[in-house]
Design a protein around this motif. Sequence first.
Motif, short mmCIF file in Angstrom:
data_model
loop_
_atom_site.label_atom_id
_atom_site.label_comp_id
_atom_site.label_asym_id
_atom_site.label_seq_id
_atom_site.Cartn_x
_atom_site.Cartn_y
_atom_site.Cartn_z
N SER A 476 70.56 82.22 -43.55
CA SER A 476 69.94 82.17 -44.87
C SER A 476 69.08 80.92 -45.01
O SER A 476 68.01 80.96 -45.63
CB SER A 476 71.01 82.20 -45.97
OG SER A 476 71.72 83.41 -45.95
N ASN A 477 69.55 79.83 -44.44
CA ASN A 477 68.76 78.60 -44.48
C ASN A 477 67.44 78.77 -43.72
O ASN A 477 66.39 78.32 -44.16
CB ASN A 477 69.57 77.45 -43.87
CG ASN A 477 68.90 76.11 -44.06
OD1 ASN A 477 68.55 75.72 -45.17
ND2 ASN A 477 68.68 75.40 -42.96
N GLU A 478 67.53 79.47 -42.59
CA GLU A 478 66.33 79.68 -41.77
C GLU A 478 65.37 80.68 -42.40
O GLU A 478 64.15 80.48 -42.39
CB GLU A 478 66.74 80.15 -40.38
CG GLU A 478 65.59 80.35 -39.42
CD GLU A 478 66.05 80.74 -38.03
OE1 GLU A 478 65.58 81.76 -37.51
OE2 GLU A 478 66.90 80.01 -37.47
N ALA A 484 61.56 78.53 -47.91
CA ALA A 484 60.95 78.51 -49.24
C ALA A 484 60.50 77.11 -49.63
O ALA A 484 59.41 76.92 -50.20
CB ALA A 484 61.92 79.05 -50.28
N SER A 485 61.31 76.10 -49.35
CA SER A 485 60.97 74.74 -49.76
C SER A 485 59.80 74.15 -48.98
O SER A 485 59.12 73.25 -49.45
CB SER A 485 62.20 73.84 -49.64
OG SER A 485 62.62 73.76 -48.30
N LYS A 486 59.55 74.68 -47.76
CA LYS A 486 58.50 74.13 -46.91
C LYS A 486 57.21 74.95 -46.94
O LYS A 486 56.17 74.48 -46.47
CB LYS A 486 59.00 74.03 -45.47
CG LYS A 486 60.15 73.06 -45.27
CD LYS A 486 60.68 73.11 -43.84
CE LYS A 486 61.86 72.16 -43.65
NZ LYS A 486 62.41 72.25 -42.27
N ASP A 487 57.25 76.15 -47.48
CA ASP A 487 56.11 77.07 -47.45
C ASP A 487 55.18 76.79 -48.63
O ASP A 487 55.22 77.48 -49.66
CB ASP A 487 56.63 78.51 -47.48
CG ASP A 487 55.51 79.53 -47.32
OD1 ASP A 487 54.35 79.13 -47.08
OD2 ASP A 487 55.80 80.74 -47.45
N ILE A 488 54.33 75.77 -48.50
CA ILE A 488 53.44 75.38 -49.60
C ILE A 488 52.48 76.51 -49.96
O ILE A 488 52.27 76.82 -51.14
CB ILE A 488 52.66 74.10 -49.21
CG1 ILE A 488 53.64 72.94 -49.02
CG2 ILE A 488 51.61 73.76 -50.27
CD1 ILE A 488 53.00 71.68 -48.49
N ASP A 611 62.96 80.76 -57.64
CA ASP A 611 62.45 82.13 -57.80
C ASP A 611 61.87 82.65 -56.50
O ASP A 611 62.03 83.84 -56.17
CB ASP A 611 61.39 82.16 -58.91
CG ASP A 611 61.98 81.91 -60.28
OD1 ASP A 611 63.21 81.98 -60.42
OD2 ASP A 611 61.20 81.64 -61.22
N TYR A 612 61.19 81.79 -55.76
CA TYR A 612 60.60 82.20 -54.49
C TYR A 612 61.69 82.52 -53.46
O TYR A 612 61.56 83.47 -52.67
CB TYR A 612 59.68 81.09 -53.97
CG TYR A 612 58.87 81.45 -52.76
CD1 TYR A 612 58.19 82.66 -52.67
CD2 TYR A 612 58.77 80.57 -51.68
CE1 TYR A 612 57.44 82.99 -51.55
CE2 TYR A 612 58.02 80.89 -50.55
CZ TYR A 612 57.35 82.09 -50.49
OH TYR A 612 56.60 82.42 -49.38
N GLN A 613 62.77 81.76 -53.49
CA GLN A 613 63.90 82.04 -52.61
C GLN A 613 64.48 83.42 -52.92
O GLN A 613 64.79 84.20 -52.01
CB GLN A 613 64.98 80.97 -52.76
CG GLN A 613 64.62 79.64 -52.12
CD GLN A 613 65.65 78.56 -52.41
OE1 GLN A 613 66.45 78.68 -53.34
NE2 GLN A 613 65.63 77.49 -51.62
N ASN A 614 64.64 83.72 -54.20
CA ASN A 614 65.16 85.04 -54.60
C ASN A 614 64.22 86.15 -54.14
O ASN A 614 64.67 87.22 -53.70
CB ASN A 614 65.35 85.09 -56.10
CG ASN A 614 66.46 84.20 -56.58
OD1 ASN A 614 67.39 83.88 -55.82
ND2 ASN A 614 66.40 83.76 -57.83
N TYR A 615 62.92 85.89 -54.23
CA TYR A 615 61.92 86.86 -53.80
C TYR A 615 62.01 87.09 -52.29
O TYR A 615 62.01 88.24 -51.81
CB TYR A 615 60.53 86.35 -54.18
CG TYR A 615 59.38 87.08 -53.53
CD1 TYR A 615 59.00 88.35 -53.97
CD2 TYR A 615 58.67 86.50 -52.48
CE1 TYR A 615 57.95 89.03 -53.36
CE2 TYR A 615 57.62 87.16 -51.87
CZ TYR A 615 57.25 88.43 -52.32
OH TYR A 615 56.20 89.09 -51.72
#
Length: 645
Positions: A476-478, A484-488, A611-615
């Motif tokens: 899940s982290n990968e 999500a946190s790195k995908d600008i 929200d992006y993580q949920n997506y």
Amino acid sequence: MKKWIVFIFVSLSVSYTLAQKNTIVTIDQKPISIEEFEYYYNKNNTNDLQQKMPVEEYMQLFVNFKLKVHQAYMLQMDTAQTFKQELEGYRNQLIKPYLTDNEKIDDLVKEAYQHLLEDVDVSHILIRLNANPTPADTIAAYTKAMTAYKRVTNGESFEKIAVEFSEDPTVQENKGRLGFITGMMVVYPFEKTAYTTPVGQVSAPIRTRFGYHIIKVHDKRKTQGERLVAHILKRIPEDASEKQKAAIERSIKSIYEDLAKGADFQRLAQANSDDQSSANKGGEISWVGTGKTTPEFENAVFNLQNIGDISQPVKTEFGWHIIKLLDKRDIMTLQEAYPLIEPRVKTDERANIIANSFIEKLKKTYNFKSYPTNLHALQTLLAQPNDNILEQTKTYNLPIYTFADQVITQSDLIVFLHQQNYTKNPIDLSLLDILANQVANNTIIKYENSMLEKKYPEFGLLMNEYKEGILLFNISNEMVWSKASKDIEGLTDFFEKNKKSYAWDKPRFKGAIIYCDSKQSFKTAKKIAKATPEKELSTKLKQTLNSNEKNAVKIETGLFAEQTNPVVDKLVFKKGKLEKNNDYPYIFTSGNIQKHYPDSYQDIRGIVINDYQNYLDKQWIEELRSKYPIVIDTSVLNSLKSNNE
């Protein structure tokens, strides 16, 4: 790819128990048992029927979870060294209750508690042994102890023999008399012998880590519980003259006379006691029980009957005491004492008893057999140091121990002895027996460890939960969290496409509040603000106007809604009142008002990332459901559903 979820409708009468292995769902042809599903379902739902998730609804969450774990397996995440180490760490913690004799622990805790209910008055003779005695040292100590024991049992005075033989450093003062002891107070072999030896009798020599003891039991009594006391101490210096000793005695008697006339004990202790650690507490010390202090002090404490009673002056090795009884308490109940006793039992000498008991039970369970003839056949080979001993292992393949489906051969033992460097020195028969037994014990415990998942289904389920939990976290982290946190670019695109979802209920001010200590710094800061980009403003202002000696400006940055900052309310939204700031009386703002939406996802980064993580998670699940076949046995699911209604 077409989404593939197949529901099997089978008219079967399904009954299940924890021991049955019915399949409730299959993912990519991998069956998952009803026991595993039920384990997770029960663990993730409360017993409150109103809060319990319907079985069919939980099944969809369970499938999502298993799909992610399955992909982690497909990516061989379970082969990573870091994963193996983390799982091994969890396993080493979880196996502890399974690789011990809990019945023996319970017996020893209850035995210790029974000892706590009784005090035993003992004397002893000690013949010392160092931590690693040679066989010759052990024999010499035992012989000396037996000589002393025979003389005592033949009628000679125990005190006389103690002074002559004992190597306890206090023997000259106490002639071997230790006074009353209670449970958990002395090393276990000593305690066990003291409590099993009848009053007036002398034990045969027993071995502890200190050496050999001969114990005489003078008396036994019901435990006295514990007492909370305060004391006033007048110390007697070791080099005190008779005149000084007399003066100290007069002083303590004078204090006692004052107490007898009604003086306050607490104030007198604070003013007169030489025990500085307790004087400032009015003389109060910790709870006193059997064997926790000197016999003279202990006897005086337990002679006080009523709370508030004060003793006459009592002399001990430390000096003169006056003692006041503050409180009493009886021994705890077994239920109360159990969690306090159990850790001690698991870590003192009793730990060896527990370990040996566990191993003996394993040997019985697995039909353990030994072959001493085959073992002792190695004696000639090991009688001399041999650096090349491994070359001879091929000719030594006879069994020395067997259990279950395991065989420990002569060569297994030789390899162990070589690895542990024992073959660098001669190994006699007694040492060979000890080392071989050590190998047998270690091997049978290792085997039991390997069988835990099969032997204890609940342990297997728990280990699988830890294993798949780690895999779920890693994948899940990968696939979601870190991504999500790195995908600008992805965050920006997601924000722009969903911008309406982040509309403000009220306008926001994004920028800086600049506090200035003077008109001059205010003017300079204003000029800098006009010529500097917003991202660089705070740094520029601090570099230009602040120094180590003085901060001419103070900057506060952020995203401000109405009524969250009085300065913004007044200067930006033109509402409210602004109180004067004496340190920084000149204030202005630099930034812009966001009327409808944030300027970018960075303004509400945490919310957008979530929200992006949920997506991403939703997309990932859809992809997994399309990729891997899912077969749910609805008859089994419905049967489980009826059991939970």
